[in-house]
Design a protein around this motif. Structure first.
Motif, mmCIF file in Angstrom:
data_model
loop_
_atom_site.group_PDB
_atom_site.id
_atom_site.type_symbol
_atom_site.label_atom_id
_atom_site.label_comp_id
_atom_site.label_asym_id
_atom_site.label_seq_id
_atom_site.Cartn_x
_atom_site.Cartn_y
_atom_site.Cartn_z
ATOM 1 N N THR A 29 -40.608 -24.453 23.468
ATOM 2 C CA THR A 29 -39.742 -25.562 23.067
ATOM 3 C C THR A 29 -38.398 -25.385 23.753
ATOM 4 O O THR A 29 -37.793 -24.304 23.689
ATOM 5 C CB THR A 29 -39.527 -25.574 21.535
ATOM 6 N N VAL A 30 -37.928 -26.440 24.435
ATOM 7 C CA VAL A 30 -36.592 -26.430 25.026
ATOM 8 C C VAL A 30 -35.834 -27.650 24.504
ATOM 9 O O VAL A 30 -36.216 -28.787 24.759
ATOM 10 C CB VAL A 30 -36.628 -26.459 26.572
ATOM 11 N N TYR A 31 -34.809 -27.398 23.768
ATOM 12 C CA TYR A 31 -33.977 -28.434 23.158
ATOM 13 C C TYR A 31 -32.928 -28.858 24.193
ATOM 14 O O TYR A 31 -32.165 -28.022 24.676
ATOM 15 C CB TYR A 31 -33.319 -27.843 21.911
ATOM 16 N N ASP A 32 -32.896 -30.131 24.541
ATOM 17 C CA ASP A 32 -31.930 -30.654 25.507
ATOM 18 C C ASP A 32 -30.720 -31.190 24.736
ATOM 19 O O ASP A 32 -30.784 -32.248 24.108
ATOM 20 C CB ASP A 32 -32.581 -31.774 26.330
ATOM 21 N N CYS A 33 -29.627 -30.448 24.769
ATOM 22 C CA CYS A 33 -28.445 -30.818 23.970
ATOM 23 C C CYS A 33 -27.909 -32.206 24.324
ATOM 24 O O CYS A 33 -27.531 -32.965 23.429
ATOM 25 C CB CYS A 33 -27.341 -29.780 24.142
ATOM 26 N N ASP A 34 -27.872 -32.545 25.609
ATOM 27 C CA ASP A 34 -27.338 -33.850 26.017
ATOM 28 C C ASP A 34 -28.179 -34.988 25.456
ATOM 29 O O ASP A 34 -27.662 -35.950 24.885
ATOM 30 C CB ASP A 34 -27.280 -33.967 27.546
ATOM 31 N N GLU A 35 -29.491 -34.885 25.652
ATOM 32 C CA GLU A 35 -30.387 -35.945 25.183
ATOM 33 C C GLU A 35 -30.424 -36.015 23.668
ATOM 34 O O GLU A 35 -30.374 -37.087 23.073
ATOM 35 C CB GLU A 35 -31.805 -35.722 25.730
ATOM 36 N N ARG A 36 -30.517 -34.856 23.036
ATOM 37 C CA ARG A 36 -30.655 -34.835 21.584
ATOM 38 C C ARG A 36 -29.368 -35.281 20.888
ATOM 39 O O ARG A 36 -29.420 -35.861 19.797
ATOM 40 C CB ARG A 36 -31.054 -33.432 21.146
ATOM 41 N N ALA A 37 -28.216 -35.038 21.521
ATOM 42 C CA ALA A 37 -26.942 -35.468 20.930
ATOM 43 C C ALA A 37 -26.920 -36.977 20.723
ATOM 44 O O ALA A 37 -26.366 -37.474 19.736
ATOM 45 C CB ALA A 37 -25.775 -35.030 21.809
ATOM 46 N N LYS A 38 -27.557 -37.717 21.644
ATOM 47 C CA LYS A 38 -27.621 -39.180 21.506
ATOM 48 C C LYS A 38 -28.389 -39.559 20.244
ATOM 49 O O LYS A 38 -28.005 -40.479 19.524
ATOM 50 C CB LYS A 38 -28.286 -39.800 22.744
ATOM 51 N N TRP A 39 -29.482 -38.849 19.981
ATOM 52 C CA TRP A 39 -30.277 -39.111 18.778
ATOM 53 C C TRP A 39 -29.482 -38.735 17.525
ATOM 54 O O TRP A 39 -29.442 -39.481 16.551
ATOM 55 C CB TRP A 39 -31.575 -38.306 18.849
ATOM 56 N N VAL A 40 -28.856 -37.574 17.572
ATOM 57 C CA VAL A 40 -28.089 -37.086 16.423
ATOM 58 C C VAL A 40 -26.963 -38.054 16.072
ATOM 59 O O VAL A 40 -26.705 -38.328 14.898
ATOM 60 C CB VAL A 40 -27.536 -35.667 16.712
ATOM 61 N N MET A 41 -26.302 -38.608 17.083
ATOM 62 C CA MET A 41 -25.170 -39.506 16.842
ATOM 63 C C MET A 41 -25.605 -40.796 16.146
ATOM 64 O O MET A 41 -24.794 -41.480 15.527
ATOM 65 C CB MET A 41 -24.438 -39.815 18.152
ATOM 66 N N THR A 42 -26.869 -41.119 16.232
ATOM 67 C CA THR A 42 -27.384 -42.310 15.560
ATOM 68 C C THR A 42 -27.998 -41.991 14.203
ATOM 69 O O THR A 42 -27.906 -42.786 13.278
ATOM 70 C CB THR A 42 -28.453 -42.997 16.446
ATOM 71 N N HIS A 43 -28.614 -40.800 14.068
ATOM 72 C CA HIS A 43 -29.420 -40.507 12.884
ATOM 73 C C HIS A 43 -28.790 -39.563 11.861
ATOM 74 O O HIS A 43 -29.266 -39.504 10.734
ATOM 75 C CB HIS A 43 -30.777 -39.932 13.316
ATOM 76 N N ASP A 44 -27.763 -38.824 12.238
ATOM 77 C CA ASP A 44 -27.144 -37.880 11.309
ATOM 78 C C ASP A 44 -26.097 -38.609 10.465
ATOM 79 O O ASP A 44 -25.056 -39.027 10.967
ATOM 80 C CB ASP A 44 -26.500 -36.730 12.097
#
Length: 197
Positions: A29-44
């Protein structure tokens, strides 16, 4: 027992995403901080509340399907006109991304969990996340410029400006536990396998 946390970093055009993709192919598993930050900014929800407190209710738009959408043009106008606003946003976003990493880390079944961050040191994310190891992906400057120009269809001047805004590659290499050389002459797969043991 949770997985060992390994950060992957490197300057623009160094090839850290290539290393991340190799690890994914190997089953990690490799977590992509840049890509995942976009998801987090909408869902958190906590982050959404914090950003609305900082920048006002127009930071998010309520869409017709009942979800919240980040008002990117509105937020971009604010953070790109003020480094202070960008820093305040990041002081909320980085802990939210770290919460998301922790959630995935706790669910990880393999011994190793990787996350890719271009600005690991510049953002202070290395202190927030305290990775067990840091792998820096490194390449000669001219090769990095060439790769980034091709990838982003950008001018040399623009790429040089972006490189100048990041920590120098040799400083990233010095701070890292291991350096992977991606100069098109050494085998990336061999280097990664050696680090994996």
């Amino acid at each position: 027992m949770s997985a060992k946390l390994i950060a992957i970093t490197g300057g623009i055009g160094s090839g850290k995403s290539v290393v991340s993709q190799l690890l994914r192919i190997m089953g990690y598993t490799v977590y992509d901080c840049d890509e995942r930050a976009k998801w987090v900014m909408t869902h958190d929800e906590q982050l959404r509340s914090e950003l609305c407190q900082l920048f006002g209710p127009d930071t998010y738009l309520h869409s017709t399907d009942g979800t919240w959408q980040l008002n990117r043009p509105y937020l971009s106008d604010i953070i790109f006109s003020s480094s202070d606003a960008l820093n305040r946003m990041n002081s909320c976003v980085h802990p939210a991304v770290w919460r998301d990493i922790q959630t995935q880390l706790m669910a990880e079944t393999k011994e190793l969990f990787f996350f890719e961050s271009a600005i690991l040191y510049e953002s202070g994310f290395d202190r927030l996340s305290s990775p067990d190891e840091v792998w820096a992906v490194s390449a000669p400057l001219e090769l990095r410029i060439h790769r980034a120009m091709q990838r982003d269809n950008a001018s040399r001047e623009k790429i040089l400006s972006r490189i100048a805004s990041q920590m120098p590659q040799d400083e990233k290499d010095r701070r890292a536990d291991h350096t992977i050389i991606n100069d098109d002459s050494l085998s990336l797969i061999k280097q990664v396998r050696e680090l994996l043991g």
